[in-house]
Write a protein that holds these residues in place. Structure first.
Motif, PDB file in Angstrom:
ATOM      1  N   ALA A 188       0.895  -1.174   0.000  1.00  0.00           N
ATOM      2  CA  ALA A 188       0.000   0.000   0.000  1.00  0.00           C
ATOM      3  C   ALA A 188       0.922   1.210   0.000  1.00  0.00           C
ATOM      4  O   ALA A 188       1.898   1.247   0.759  1.00  0.00           O
ATOM      5  CB  ALA A 188      -0.886   0.005   1.234  1.00  0.00           C
ATOM      6  N   HIS A 189       0.640   2.177  -0.853  1.00  0.00           N
ATOM      7  CA  HIS A 189       1.566   3.312  -0.912  1.00  0.00           C
ATOM      8  C   HIS A 189       1.368   4.267   0.255  1.00  0.00           C
ATOM      9  O   HIS A 189       0.254   4.474   0.737  1.00  0.00           O
ATOM     10  CB  HIS A 189       1.498   4.029  -2.262  1.00  0.00           C
ATOM     11  CG  HIS A 189       0.236   4.785  -2.542  1.00  0.00           C
ATOM     12  ND1 HIS A 189       0.039   6.085  -2.112  1.00  0.00           N
ATOM     13  CD2 HIS A 189      -0.881   4.464  -3.231  1.00  0.00           C
ATOM     14  CE1 HIS A 189      -1.147   6.509  -2.537  1.00  0.00           C
ATOM     15  NE2 HIS A 189      -1.737   5.540  -3.214  1.00  0.00           N
ATOM     16  N   LEU A 190       2.487   4.828   0.695  1.00  0.00           N
ATOM     17  CA  LEU A 190       2.503   5.730   1.838  1.00  0.00           C
ATOM     18  C   LEU A 190       2.165   7.160   1.450  1.00  0.00           C
ATOM     19  O   LEU A 190       1.624   7.917   2.255  1.00  0.00           O
ATOM     20  CB  LEU A 190       3.938   5.779   2.413  1.00  0.00           C
ATOM     21  CG  LEU A 190       4.457   4.613   3.229  1.00  0.00           C
ATOM     22  CD1 LEU A 190       5.982   4.704   3.286  1.00  0.00           C
ATOM     23  CD2 LEU A 190       3.874   4.650   4.637  1.00  0.00           C
ATOM     24  N   SER A 205      -8.596   8.366   2.354  1.00  0.00           N
ATOM     25  CA  SER A 205      -8.869   7.146   1.604  1.00  0.00           C
ATOM     26  C   SER A 205      -7.660   6.729   0.769  1.00  0.00           C
ATOM     27  O   SER A 205      -7.268   5.564   0.752  1.00  0.00           O
ATOM     28  CB  SER A 205     -10.086   7.395   0.695  1.00  0.00           C
ATOM     29  OG  SER A 205     -10.167   6.373  -0.253  1.00  0.00           O
ATOM     30  N   ASP A 206      -7.079   7.678   0.068  1.00  0.00           N
ATOM     31  CA  ASP A 206      -5.928   7.438  -0.813  1.00  0.00           C
ATOM     32  C   ASP A 206      -4.661   8.012  -0.184  1.00  0.00           C
ATOM     33  O   ASP A 206      -4.350   9.157  -0.376  1.00  0.00           O
ATOM     34  CB  ASP A 206      -6.214   8.108  -2.170  1.00  0.00           C
ATOM     35  CG  ASP A 206      -5.137   7.834  -3.197  1.00  0.00           C
ATOM     36  OD1 ASP A 206      -4.258   7.014  -2.927  1.00  0.00           O
ATOM     37  OD2 ASP A 206      -5.169   8.475  -4.254  1.00  0.00           O
ATOM     38  N   ASN A 207      -3.933   7.288   0.703  1.00  0.00           N
ATOM     39  CA  ASN A 207      -4.107   5.874   0.775  1.00  0.00           C
ATOM     40  C   ASN A 207      -4.259   5.394   2.213  1.00  0.00           C
ATOM     41  O   ASN A 207      -3.812   4.307   2.567  1.00  0.00           O
ATOM     42  CB  ASN A 207      -2.942   5.185   0.059  1.00  0.00           C
ATOM     43  CG  ASN A 207      -3.259   3.733  -0.234  1.00  0.00           C
ATOM     44  OD1 ASN A 207      -4.406   3.335  -0.229  1.00  0.00           O
ATOM     45  ND2 ASN A 207      -2.233   2.927  -0.413  1.00  0.00           N
ATOM     46  N   VAL A 244      -2.781  -2.485  -2.604  1.00  0.00           N
ATOM     47  CA  VAL A 244      -4.050  -2.051  -2.022  1.00  0.00           C
ATOM     48  C   VAL A 244      -4.076  -0.526  -2.058  1.00  0.00           C
ATOM     49  O   VAL A 244      -3.237   0.135  -1.454  1.00  0.00           O
ATOM     50  CB  VAL A 244      -4.222  -2.580  -0.581  1.00  0.00           C
ATOM     51  CG1 VAL A 244      -5.620  -2.253  -0.071  1.00  0.00           C
ATOM     52  CG2 VAL A 244      -3.968  -4.085  -0.533  1.00  0.00           C
ATOM     53  N   ASP A 245      -5.017  -0.010  -2.822  1.00  0.00           N
ATOM     54  CA  ASP A 245      -5.041   1.433  -3.051  1.00  0.00           C
ATOM     55  C   ASP A 245      -6.465   1.966  -2.904  1.00  0.00           C
ATOM     56  O   ASP A 245      -7.365   1.552  -3.625  1.00  0.00           O
ATOM     57  CB  ASP A 245      -4.515   1.711  -4.470  1.00  0.00           C
ATOM     58  CG  ASP A 245      -4.005   3.133  -4.616  1.00  0.00           C
ATOM     59  OD1 ASP A 245      -4.414   3.992  -3.811  1.00  0.00           O
ATOM     60  OD2 ASP A 245      -3.204   3.385  -5.535  1.00  0.00           O
ATOM     61  N   GLY A 246      -6.653   2.852  -1.939  1.00  0.00           N
ATOM     62  CA  GLY A 246      -7.967   3.466  -1.743  1.00  0.00           C
ATOM     63  C   GLY A 246      -8.982   2.527  -1.126  1.00  0.00           C
ATOM     64  O   GLY A 246      -8.639   1.507  -0.523  1.00  0.00           O
TER      65      GLY A 246
HETATM   66 ZN   LIG Z   1      -3.502   5.861  -4.345  1.00  0.00          ZN
END
Ligand SMILES: [Zn+2]
Length: 443
Positions: free
Chosen positions: A130-132, A157-159, A218-220
């Motif tokens: 999951a991006h920070l 939500s993102d992210n 896993v994004d959003g």
């Molecule tokens: Zn994102």
């Protein structure tokens, strides 16, 4: 195709014969080499058998039990600013959460937090990331506002949702004492947004290349999609430089802002096809020093995307042509105003990033795994094309998808971004079942 030396041509049938012999012997002995199965679902552990396992059930139950804890972690992480290239404080917070769930943590050279959960056989790896980073610059107000179940904050939500989902997943597996067959690698990665150019994911793929069985980004929020198609994109910076001068005394001198405005206006008349879907956006425009100065510089940052590489090439060519025409027009105007001998305007192009395209085959075991999880959880989802961290593995032929972390959201990349955790558990369970179907569990 490159020419092949004659000796190899002779060896080839022998090698094929030998491989076939090995497969037959393997089958006879009841062995199964995961690498030999290219398509089909032979490598999958069925979701049906997973949910019958006591430890997996415990982990699934833990996801429900952890619901409010997960939301608290999401708020905690969202309130730590993490613009692209400045993710380290948030990374440290994730590292602590990973460590508390028994993961072996480390920071890698690209600022990714990596948490390993060794499997029974340590050879293969399933990467869950999951991006920070967020698109919001330092100084953005990131305090989370609660309104009933709804949480509002830039990046919630993102992210925030993606990070919360993988943190919850790690803890649920820990509490359920699930032992996977292959190693699970959790990563909170850097550089997904803007000019990060997927640096974090590039590094992770480089580190684990050759061992990656699957990558799940896993994004959003949401559970309604499976991103299996990687949208190719190109980001360009165009900067113009000129002599500069006084707005009154030097009127008519070539002005980079004027030239850029002329060029951008021309570019915006570019027609793009609806299919293959192709888009463009001028995301940043800046330049000049003061209101009564003829600017000596101006720049734009442009985002180009397409389902087709050919269209992407065409779009980039249209951008260059429009900018050059804008500059030519500005120079003609300067000439008319008696500034024919002035220094011209210099154009510079710089790539801010290029995301390669790719696609997960329809018969990939990874896709079958999500579909089985969806069937079990009675979740409806559709395949989607998007530009995510999954672009990197997909462009290299490594099975990868991007999915949401569950719950509902809106206003991504805007100050009004919000998230509602209702249904988050479904999202995390869906990821857990997908991951374990691919990674297998110890009998
Ligand atoms: Zn994102």
């Amino acid at each position: 195709m490159p020419s092949r030396p004659k000796r190899d041509l002779l060896l080839l049938p022998l090698v094929q014969l030998f491989s076939a012999y090995c497969i037959l012997v393997g089958m006879a002995l009841g062995l199964r080499s995961p690498r030999l199965v290219v398509a089909g679902n032979g490598e999958l552990t069925s979701v049906e058998s997973l949910v019958a396992n006591r430890r997996v059930s415990q982990a699934l139950a833990a996801i429900d039990k952890l619901a409010s804890w997960t939301t608290e972690q999401q708020i905690l992480l969202t309130e730590i600013p993490a613009p692209t290239f400045q993710e380290s404080a948030r990374a440290e917070a994730v590292r602590k959460l990973f460590a508390a769930s028994g993961l072996r943590t480390r920071l890698d050279g690209s600022g990714n937090v990596v948490g390993e959960r060794p499997g029974a056989s340590r050879k293969d790896v399933v990467l869950i990331s999951a991006h920070l980073d967020t698109v919001f610059p330092h100084g953005t107000h990131v305090k989370v506002q609660r309104e009933g179940r709804r949480l509002a904050a830039p990046g919630i939500s993102d992210n925030g949702a993606g990070l919360a989902a993988i943190v919850c997943l790690a803890r649920a597996l820990h509490e359920g004492k699930v032992r996977s067959q292959h190693t699970l690698v959790f990563a909170a990665n850097t550089g997904e947004e803007g000019e990060g150019n997927l640096r974090g994911m590039r590094k992770l793929v480089e580190t684990y290349r050759g061992r990656l069985r699957a990558v799940i980004a896993v994004d959003g929020a949401a559970t309604d999609h499976i991103t299996t198609m990687a949208l190719a994109s190109r980001r360009l910076e165009v900067s113009l430089a000129g002599p500069g001068g006084h707005s009154w005394a030097d009127f008519g001198m070539p002005n980079p802002i004027h030239a850029l405005a002329r060029g951008v206006t021309k570019f915006l008349t570019t027609r793009v096809p609806a299919s293959p879907r192709t888009t463009y956006s001028v995301g940043v425009i800046e330049g000049g020093t003061s209101v009564n100065t003829i600017a000596d510089h101006a720049l734009v940052k442009v985002d180009l995307r397409s389902e087709s590489d050919t269209e992407l090439d065409r779009l980039e060519a249209a951008l260059r042509k429009a900018i050059e025409a804008g500059v030519a027009e500005e120079m003609a105007a300067a000439k008319e105003a008696g500034h024919a001998d002035d220094v011209g305007i210099e154009i510079r192009y710089r790539s801010l990033g290029e995301r390669p395209g790719g696609q997960l085959p329809d018969d990939a075991p990874l896709l079958e795994a999500v579909r089985q999880a969806d069937r079990h959880l009675e979740n409806q989802s559709r395949l989607e094309r998007s530009s995510t961290d999954a672009n990197i593995p997909l462009s290299l032929g490594i099975p990868a998808i991007a999915v949401g972390g569950g719950g509902r959201s809106g206003g991504a990349h805007s100050p009004g971004e919000w998230y509602d955790p209702t249904g988050r558990e479904l999202g995390v369970k869906r990821i857990l079942l997908t991951v374990l179907a691919v990674a297998g569990i110890e009998p």
